[in-house]
Design a protein around this motif. Structure first.
Motif, PDB file in Angstrom:
ATOM      1  N   GLY A  12       0.794  -1.212   0.000  1.00 39.40           N
ATOM      2  CA  GLY A  12       0.000   0.000   0.000  1.00 39.40           C
ATOM      3  C   GLY A  12       0.821   1.253   0.000  1.00 39.40           C
ATOM      4  N   VAL A  13       1.993   1.263   0.636  1.00 38.13           N
ATOM      5  CA  VAL A  13       2.823   2.456   0.687  1.00 38.13           C
ATOM      6  C   VAL A  13       4.161   2.154   0.048  1.00 38.13           C
ATOM      7  N   TYR A 111      -1.317   3.602  -0.905  1.00 41.61           N
ATOM      8  CA  TYR A 111      -1.145   4.815  -0.094  1.00 41.61           C
ATOM      9  C   TYR A 111       0.302   5.283  -0.182  1.00 41.61           C
ATOM     10  N   GLN A 161      -7.970   9.617  -1.815  1.00 39.85           N
ATOM     11  CA  GLN A 161      -8.244   9.380  -0.406  1.00 39.85           C
ATOM     12  C   GLN A 161      -7.045   9.912   0.366  1.00 39.85           C
ATOM     13  N   GLU A 163      -5.222  11.040   4.273  1.00 39.69           N
ATOM     14  CA  GLU A 163      -5.260  10.942   5.728  1.00 39.69           C
ATOM     15  C   GLU A 163      -3.886  11.307   6.278  1.00 39.69           C
ATOM     16  N   LEU A 185      -0.745  10.378   4.067  1.00 42.30           N
ATOM     17  CA  LEU A 185      -0.875   9.240   3.158  1.00 42.30           C
ATOM     18  C   LEU A 185      -1.928   9.591   2.111  1.00 42.30           C
ATOM     19  N   TYR A 187      -3.962   8.214  -1.320  1.00 41.72           N
ATOM     20  CA  TYR A 187      -4.359   7.075  -2.150  1.00 41.72           C
ATOM     21  C   TYR A 187      -4.998   7.606  -3.422  1.00 41.72           C
ATOM     22  N   HIS A 251      -5.034  -0.881   6.603  1.00 43.48           N
ATOM     23  CA  HIS A 251      -5.767  -0.380   5.448  1.00 43.48           C
ATOM     24  C   HIS A 251      -6.424  -1.542   4.708  1.00 43.48           C
ATOM     25  N   TYR A 253      -8.182  -2.921   1.219  1.00 38.29           N
ATOM     26  CA  TYR A 253      -8.108  -2.661  -0.219  1.00 38.29           C
ATOM     27  C   TYR A 253      -9.215  -3.410  -0.958  1.00 38.29           C
TER      28      TYR A 253
END
Length: 798
Positions: A12-13, A111, A161, A163, A185, A187, A251, A253
């Motif tokens: 994700g990151v 993210y 997205q 945050e 973060l 997305y 998170h 997905y």
């Protein structure tokens, strides 16, 4: 720059951390003490490591040297080149945002951590918030539109997205230091070039004037990896599975606010057929997968590489296979619109979306009921037969729940296997022509061969002790001395909650208001109990009337409190009416967790394909049991007779032999059906119920295995016999007739049913249209007389 050698360590990151733009002027260097800034940056570097996006090795070495020296200027000179946005808080806490020198690169479907430099001239110690008009849900409903008159009709274009990363080692709020660095973060749902505006604040009203608290940024979004899922059932055939993809920070997905059908934003899981795809960023994930409660919920670690294509294989594993015993599951009450569903961009979801969920939870039948919300749009999917793309052992049928219009105040009604969904005179609308009480509605449905029953039964069957006790005293106290004598109780038309002597705690031969109240309270959670409910809800309200009139087939179970739900059913059975129960979820109203949380298993025998009309007919005959899918009565017979397959005839009182095969899941991984708590421990208590009372019980291991239970019990009078485990499972009953006499198991039960009708008329008569009220009153009175006649036919004291 990000050190790419570390990108595969996190999910994700794994995106490219923003790199500096050539020639860009860095943010201002602010004079602050070196020690607190060094501590902030040291935690920042730890967080980037944790997120799987560490700084480039050379940059990290230089920064560590500056941190070790607590050189505030050098720290800022090195780190400022990695900053995407500079946020400044003036002495009045007004927030201004400006573009930093870092390039704006994101990863689709993941993210990306970006650095924010905060120059805090106010020393405020509050959380820094990030937002964007391109972020947020991609759906809305009438409530959201009403609260936000400026709601964007193009909400599906929200691709972002955002945050703040506030988990350790970072902090939840600003420190008050003149300079500090934080992580956001971001997305992106889309790939390619996308412009978005990022806005920052530290609370309502803190953004600077003239849009200075926000900054537009053109992002370059790297495409995600398309992951193809190979989904095989326990027997190797392609099927649909449920999947939940998460990274190590929790998170989910795809992110829920970015989901449109067939993925539901109010669920963590998604459903994919064999060959279906999901977009994921490179990195490591945990995937949880299964196919409803009949399957084991399994977990697996997966790594998505930097480049695709990628295929993942999943083989599903059953712990139980009811269809091998002839049982085919269904949820007779699910919705494609209303409640948790959105109305924008579409008015609910489509048949193919609901079918995917039905099959993904291992259901054989899903009854998708059109009701009040989006009625005009959803009714287009109705057909007299199942949905055209149904499969031999997975059927979706559109029918009707009369709810949100018509007779809803007398109880919401499920109408299954309709051939015509348009009530005479309604002209295809919900606003005209529909009756305002449920008896004529059910008569209309039955005339076309439909199967009828009440939804979410316990709604309105709750007891308010003070009011119930007052009503009981008023009904029984014929001489108005504020007490009930034994003779008044014996002659009364309402049953006492307990035997007279048990209520009469002071043994003075009279029952006071307080004694009646305490008795009501003591018995509230007993099954069965004789307290007259309030009748002020939307569940099985008119059921005692429609059952007496012969137009109600079933009472819904497994989605409300089991005590009032089953209590009502027991009293009707005790009165000699063969009412059945069927399992439902009322998805996504009572629960949006999944379809089939409450379900019914219908015995169909060995078949080559499932016939919906026959399935409904067997449901109406009671060839079934209700369950949460983790508890099963695979066999249950009384003297060899199974529920719905006939009656047991005894010439005189005697014993009957009960044989059953039951199975309970060792884990209730997805939770039990609404209205009950997940059972604890490694055993389950199986109870044999005769006329509502427990006649025998046995502890059975909850170990995924089939266990046999057998009893021999005496039957003194005509009775009904069923098997249950509270709260997970209940069979429909087998009738045992002694000497050919009908079941009149309990005088008190019949009087309870009559009392329920009287209370319903008090509470709901005004909701019946004036022109319909005389006929309704006549029918209610007729039903009351039927129950009182049956009470007179029952044994004294029963």
């Amino acid at each position: 720059m990000v050190c790419r050698s570390r990108m595969g360590l996190a999910a994700g990151v794994v995106l490219v951390l923003a790199v500096p733009l050539r020639g860009a002027e860095g943010p201002p260097v602010v004079a602050v003490e070196g020690q607190p800034l060094a501590a902030n940056v040291e935690r920042l570097m730890q967080a980037l490591e944790f997120l799987g996006a560490p700084l480039e090795a050379a940059t990290a070495r230089s920064l560590r040297q500056a941190v070790q020296a607590q050189d505030a200027r050098r720290i800022q000179e090195i780190l400022d080149q990695q900053v995407l946005v500079v946020v400044t808080l003036n002495p009045e806490s007004r927030v201004k945002a400006a573009r930093g020198p870092a390039s704006a690169r994101l990863q689709q479907a993941g993210y990306t951590p970006v650095l924010i430099k905060v120059i805090n001239e106010s020393t405020v110690k509050k959380p820094l918030n990030i937002s964007s008009p391109q972020a947020g849900p991609v759906y809305s409903d009438p409530g959201r539109q009403q609260r936000d008159p400026k709601a964007d009709p193009n909400i599906v274009r929200r691709f972002l997205q955002v945050e703040m990363f506030r988990s350790p080692p970072m902090t939840g709020q600003l420190s008050g230091l003149g300079v500090e660095y934080v992580i956001a973060l971001i997305y992106s749902r889309d790939a390619g070039q996308r412009e978005a505006t990022l806005a920052f604040d530290v609370g309502q009203g803190t953004q600077d004037l003239g849009f200075r608290g926000e900054v537009p940024i053109l992002f370059e979004v790297r495409p995600a990896i398309e992951v193809r899922l190979k989904v095989r059932d326990f027997d190797g055939t392609p099927t649909v599975g449920r999947f939940t993809f998460t990274d190590k920070w929790g998170h989910v997905y795809p992110p829920q606010p970015k989901r449109l059908a067939p993925d539901f934003f109010f669920q963590r899981q998604i459903y994919r057929a064999d060959g279906g795809t999901v977009l994921l960023p490179p990195g490591e994930f945990e995937v949880e997968y299964g196919r409803g409660p009949e399957y084991r919920l399994k977990r697996q670690r997966i790594v998505i590489p930097d480049k695709g294509p990628v295929e993942l294989s999943f083989t599903l594993e059953r712990w139980i296979h009811p269809a091998a015993w002839g049982w085919y599951s269904g949820d007779h009450h699910i919705h494609a619109a209303g409640c948790a569903h959105y109305t924008n961009p579409t008015e609910g979801v489509l048949p193919q979306d609901m079918f995917l969920h039905v099959k993904g939870e291992g259901l054989n039948v899903g009854c998708c009921l059109t009701w009040g919300p989006c009625y005009e749009y959803q009714r287009q999917f109705f057909e007299a037969r199942p949905w055209s793309r149904s499969e031999p052992f997975t059927i979706l049928k559109y029918d009707v729940e009369v709810s949100g219009f018509g007779s809803q105040a007398l109880g919401h009604v499920c109408l299954l296997n309709l051939q015509d969904q348009t009530y005479p005179g309604s002209e295809g609308t919900k606003y005209k022509g529909w009756p305002s009480w449920t008896t004529p509605l059910m008569r209309w449905a039955k005339a076309q061969g439909a199967v009828t029953g009440y939804a979410h039964s316990a709604s309105g069957l709750g007891v308010q002790p003070e009011q119930a006790a007052r009503r009981l005293l008023a009904a029984l106290d014929t001489n108005r001395d504020q007490q009930v004598s034994p003779e008044e109780a014996r002659q009364g038309l309402l049953p006492l909650p307990e035997p007279f002597a048990a209520i009469d705690r002071d043994q003075d031969g009279r029952l006071t208001a307080e004694e009646l109240l305490q008795s009501t309270r003591r018995t509230l959670r007993q099954l069965p109990n004789l307290n007259i409910p309030q009748m002020d809800g939307i569940g099985a309200q008119e059921v005692c009337v429609t059952t007496a009139m012969g137009v109600c087939d079933f009472l819904s179970a497994m989605d409300t409190d089991r005590i009032p739900e089953w209590n009502c059913w027991y009293h009707i059975l005790n009165s000699g009416f063969p009412l059945k129960i069927s399992g439902e979820t009322d998805f996504p109203c009572i629960s949006g967790s999944r379809v089939g949380q409450g379900r019914v298993y219908v015995q169909m025998g060995k078949i080559e394909a499932l016939d919906f009309a026959q399935w409904c007919a067997h449901l109406a005959k009671g060839r079934s049991y209700v369950s949460d899918g983790y508890a099963h009565a695979l066999e249950f017979t009384v003297n060899g007779v199974a529920p719905g397959f006939g009656t047991v005839q005894l010439n005189s009182p005697g014993k009957v032999r009960i044989r059953a095969k039951v199975a309970f899941g060792s884990e209730v991984a997805l939770g039990t059906a609404p209205g009950a708590a997940v059972p604890q421990g490694k055993t389950r208590l199986v109870e044999l119920v005769v006329n509502g009372q427990v006649a025998a019980r046995q502890e059975v291991p909850a170990d995924d295995q089939v266990h046999e239970v057998e009893w021999e019990v005496p039957i003194r009078k005509s009775s009904w016999v069923a098997l249950r485990h509270l709260p997970q499972m209940h069979t429909n009953p087998v009738e045992v007739l002694v000497g050919g006499k009908p079941i009149r198991a309990s005088r008190a039960s019949a009087l309870w049913c009559a009392g329920v009708i009287e209370q319903l008329w008090r509470m709901r008569a005004d909701h019946i249209k004036p022109e319909e009220r005389p006929e309704a009153e006549k029918t209610f009175r007729k039903a009351i007389e039927i129950y009182r006649q049956r009470a007179a036919e029952a044994e004294e004291g029963s």
